[in-house]
Write a protein that holds these residues in place. Structure first.
Motif, PDB file in Angstrom:
ATOM      1  N   ILE A  34      -8.561  -0.208  -3.591  1.00  0.00           N
ATOM      2  CA  ILE A  34      -8.329  -1.659  -3.687  1.00  0.00           C
ATOM      3  C   ILE A  34      -9.579  -2.423  -3.261  1.00  0.00           C
ATOM      4  CG2 ILE A  34      -7.058  -3.571  -2.597  1.00  0.00           C
ATOM      5  CD1 ILE A  34      -4.571  -1.821  -2.776  1.00  0.00           C
ATOM      6  N   SER A  39      -3.154   9.239  -0.985  1.00  0.00           N
ATOM      7  CA  SER A  39      -3.014   8.879   0.428  1.00  0.00           C
ATOM      8  C   SER A  39      -3.213   7.377   0.622  1.00  0.00           C
ATOM      9  CB  SER A  39      -4.029   9.650   1.258  1.00  0.00           C
ATOM     10  OG  SER A  39      -5.320   9.153   0.985  1.00  0.00           O
ATOM     11  N   LYS A  78      -6.363   2.123   0.067  1.00  0.00           N
ATOM     12  CA  LYS A  78      -7.203   1.078   0.690  1.00  0.00           C
ATOM     13  C   LYS A  78      -8.596   1.074   0.077  1.00  0.00           C
ATOM     14  CE  LYS A  78      -5.062   0.862   5.256  1.00  0.00           C
ATOM     15  NZ  LYS A  78      -5.202   1.181   6.675  1.00  0.00           N
ATOM     16  N   SER A  79      -9.134   2.256  -0.048  1.00  0.00           N
ATOM     17  CA  SER A  79     -10.494   2.381  -0.574  1.00  0.00           C
ATOM     18  C   SER A  79     -10.571   1.869  -2.015  1.00  0.00           C
ATOM     19  CB  SER A  79     -10.899   3.847  -0.493  1.00  0.00           C
ATOM     20  OG  SER A  79     -12.077   4.065  -1.165  1.00  0.00           O
ATOM     21  N   GLY A  94      -5.188   6.002   2.706  1.00  0.00           N
ATOM     22  CA  GLY A  94      -6.624   5.742   2.803  1.00  0.00           C
ATOM     23  C   GLY A  94      -7.259   5.566   1.431  1.00  0.00           C
ATOM     24  N   THR A  95      -6.815   6.391   0.488  1.00  0.00           N
ATOM     25  CA  THR A  95      -7.345   6.276  -0.880  1.00  0.00           C
ATOM     26  C   THR A  95      -6.943   4.950  -1.498  1.00  0.00           C
ATOM     27  OG1 THR A  95      -7.094   8.662  -1.036  1.00  0.00           O
ATOM     28  CG2 THR A  95      -7.482   7.498  -3.088  1.00  0.00           C
ATOM     29  N   TYR A 104       0.813  -1.225   0.000  1.00  0.00           N
ATOM     30  CA  TYR A 104       0.000   0.000   0.000  1.00  0.00           C
ATOM     31  C   TYR A 104       0.848   1.277   0.000  1.00  0.00           C
ATOM     32  CZ  TYR A 104      -4.227  -2.774   1.020  1.00  0.00           C
ATOM     33  OH  TYR A 104      -5.277  -3.654   0.948  1.00  0.00           O
TER      34      TYR A 104
END
Lengths: 309, 197
Positions: B169, B161, B166-167, B163-164, B151
């Motif tokens: 994926i 970021s 993760k989102s 977080g982006t 990541y």
């Protein structure tokens, strides 16, 4: 901040999905991992979901790796030393400068919008006053210039009527006495003083009676007074007395000529001042300057950004 | 010679030194481009363009991983191409047939021809599903699941970021799962979702 907002908007299902995927990719913190494993032990649906996601992931990982169809090497004959790109190097600075300029531009526009209208009119009258003398020299009988002239016509006619009534006194008395006998000259002297120092008040004072008197003066009367406008000062009163045999028209014509002379010699007239301030709106130089600077910086930033790899 | 020394020489105009970097990374760059744009010819153009752009912009390289920097250029070029086309790249029937015929898989000794065929079919279906994803999710999925980046690397390559990442994926895998569930009957029994292998 942005991540917090995005997380806040996510549903519980979305968060759980992300946690499952992060668990697969070993991207959870030990605490999160323990919490999810406890949940997995309890929830069979979640385990099934995890299994499916794992299959998807493995399927993607098993995709075949392809060989490059050819070499992508560069020809040394075609490519020399990489050139320096100043715009790209300056890109961070340009971006910051563009942001700051945009901020000040918006601030200037906001201040200008919220500023009281009086200040706006005052600033508009200043450049108009500078042009007043040259415009008065032209003495063009335009409609805008005719408004204060109309006021003058009416006033002079009033004076002439009063002079006719006291004709015998006019012949014998001196110019100073005549000024005292004409009561209408007093407010005009005051107005003329105001016109000599052009302010917003002066302009508005003149504009109001001009508008009121516009309808009472025929166009032929305007033609008889070619001067655009001039307030008679007390100094002009000695010239007013005339022999009784002169007609009103002749007197009016002469008075008009004298008024034109005084306009050039004494003070700038408010007539073109008012006209200029109404025809040309105030130019917000600060906003215009910032706007131009912002446009330039934006173009440079976009060019720099485009050249970024 | 280490990578930083090669880059320094390339910066001074040594194209041959740069070509060593090209040869080292061209397969990776081509594969990433190929997965993202979905078309071999376009992927080739994108890869060549990315290597030229990287050479001309070597001054912008601030150190760190050259591979990550190169992949950023490749993905940016892919974005440009996808934006220009304004359509999702679709592999033509000819391309798919060609891929099948050109036998993209290496067959292991213990793998039977049937098993090889099944794996090829699975790959074909997955590639189709991959091409149906929105570009940003596709790029993230390619970098994470196909190329195996973690990541943090993906966040660095794409300048987004964590977080982006993760989102994206999560959404990409969810959509892929839905896509694969729709074409379950096309998959061999052991490759169907939910079936324990």
């Amino acid at each position: 901040m942005w991540n917090f907002w995005r997380n806040w908007r996510k549903s519980a299902a979305e968060k759980q999905q992300e946690a499952l995927n992060a668990y697969l990719d070993n991207a959870l913190s030990p605490r999160q991992r323990a919490a999810l494993e406890a949940e997995l032990a309890r929830n069979e649906d979640l385990r099934r979901e995890l299994s499916q996601l794992q299959q998807v992931r493995e399927g993607l990982r098993q995709l075949p790796r392809r060989r490059a169809p050819r070499n992508f090497t560069l020809d040394p004959a075609l490519y020399g030393r990489p050139q320096r790109q100043p715009l790209v190097q300056a890109y961070p600075v340009l971006r910051l400068a563009t942001g700051l300029t945009a901020f000040f531009f918006v601030l200037a526009i906001a201040l200008q919008t919220l500023a009281p209208p009086r200040a706006t009119f005052f600033t508009a009258a200043e450049p108009a006053a500078l042009q007043a003398e040259s415009v008065a020299m032209d003495a063009a009988p335009t409609l805008a210039a005719a408004e204060p002239a109309a006021a003058m016509v009416t006033q002079v006619e009033t004076e002439i009527a009063q002079e006719t009534a006291v004709e015998t006194m006019i012949v014998t008395e001196s110019g100073e006495d005549a000024a005292e006998e004409v009561p209408a000259a007093a407010p005009f002297a005051e107005m003329a003083a105001e016109m000599a120092t052009p302010t917003a008040e002066g302009a508005s004072l003149l504009a109001a009676p001009a508008a009121a008197e516009r309808q009472s003066v025929p166009e032929s009367g305007l033609a008889a007074y070619p001067a655009p406008a001039a307030a008679p000062s007390p100094a002009s009163t000695p010239d007013i007395p005339r022999p009784a045999q002169e007609t009103q028209a002749a007197r009016a014509a002469e008075t008009g000529e004298e008024t034109a002379e005084m306009t050039t010699a004494v003070a700038p007239t408010p007539a073109p001042e008012t006209a200029v301030s109404t025809q040309f709106p105030q130019i917000p130089w600060l906003s215009v300057g910032l706007g131009i600077l912002l446009a330039l910086l934006t173009i440079l930033t976009l060019i720099g950004r485009r050249r970024l790899v | 010679m280490d990578e930083s020394a090669i880059i320094e020489r390339a910066r001074k105009g040594d194209v041959q030194a740069y070509n060593r970097l090209v040869i080292e990374h061209q397969e990776l760059a081509y594969n990433v481009a190929r997965r993202i744009v979905g078309n071999p010819q376009t992927a080739e153009d994108v890869t060549q363009d990315a290597f030229i752009a990287a050479y001309q912009a070597l001054d912008q390289f601030r150190g760190g991983s050259f591979k990550a920097w190169l992949l950023r250029i490749v993905t940016n070029r892919c974005y440009d191409v996808l934006r220009r086309h304004k359509r999702r790249p679709q592999a033509s029937i000819e391309e798919l047939t060609e891929e099948n015929e050109s036998a993209p898989f290496l067959r292991s000794a213990e793998e039977s021809p049937e098993q090889y065929q099944q794996r090829a079919e699975l790959a074909q279906v997955i590639e189709r599903c991959l091409q149906s994803l929105p570009p940003e999710q596709r790029i993230t999925a390619v970098l994470c699941d196909v190329e195996g980046y973690d990541y943090n690397d993906i966040a660095r390559i794409l300048s987004i970021s964590l977080g982006t990442v993760k989102s994206r994926i999560s959404r990409a895998r969810s959509k892929l799962r839905e896509c694969l569930q729709k074409v379950q009957e096309l998959l061999p029994q052991q490759y169907r979702l939910g079936v324990e292998r």
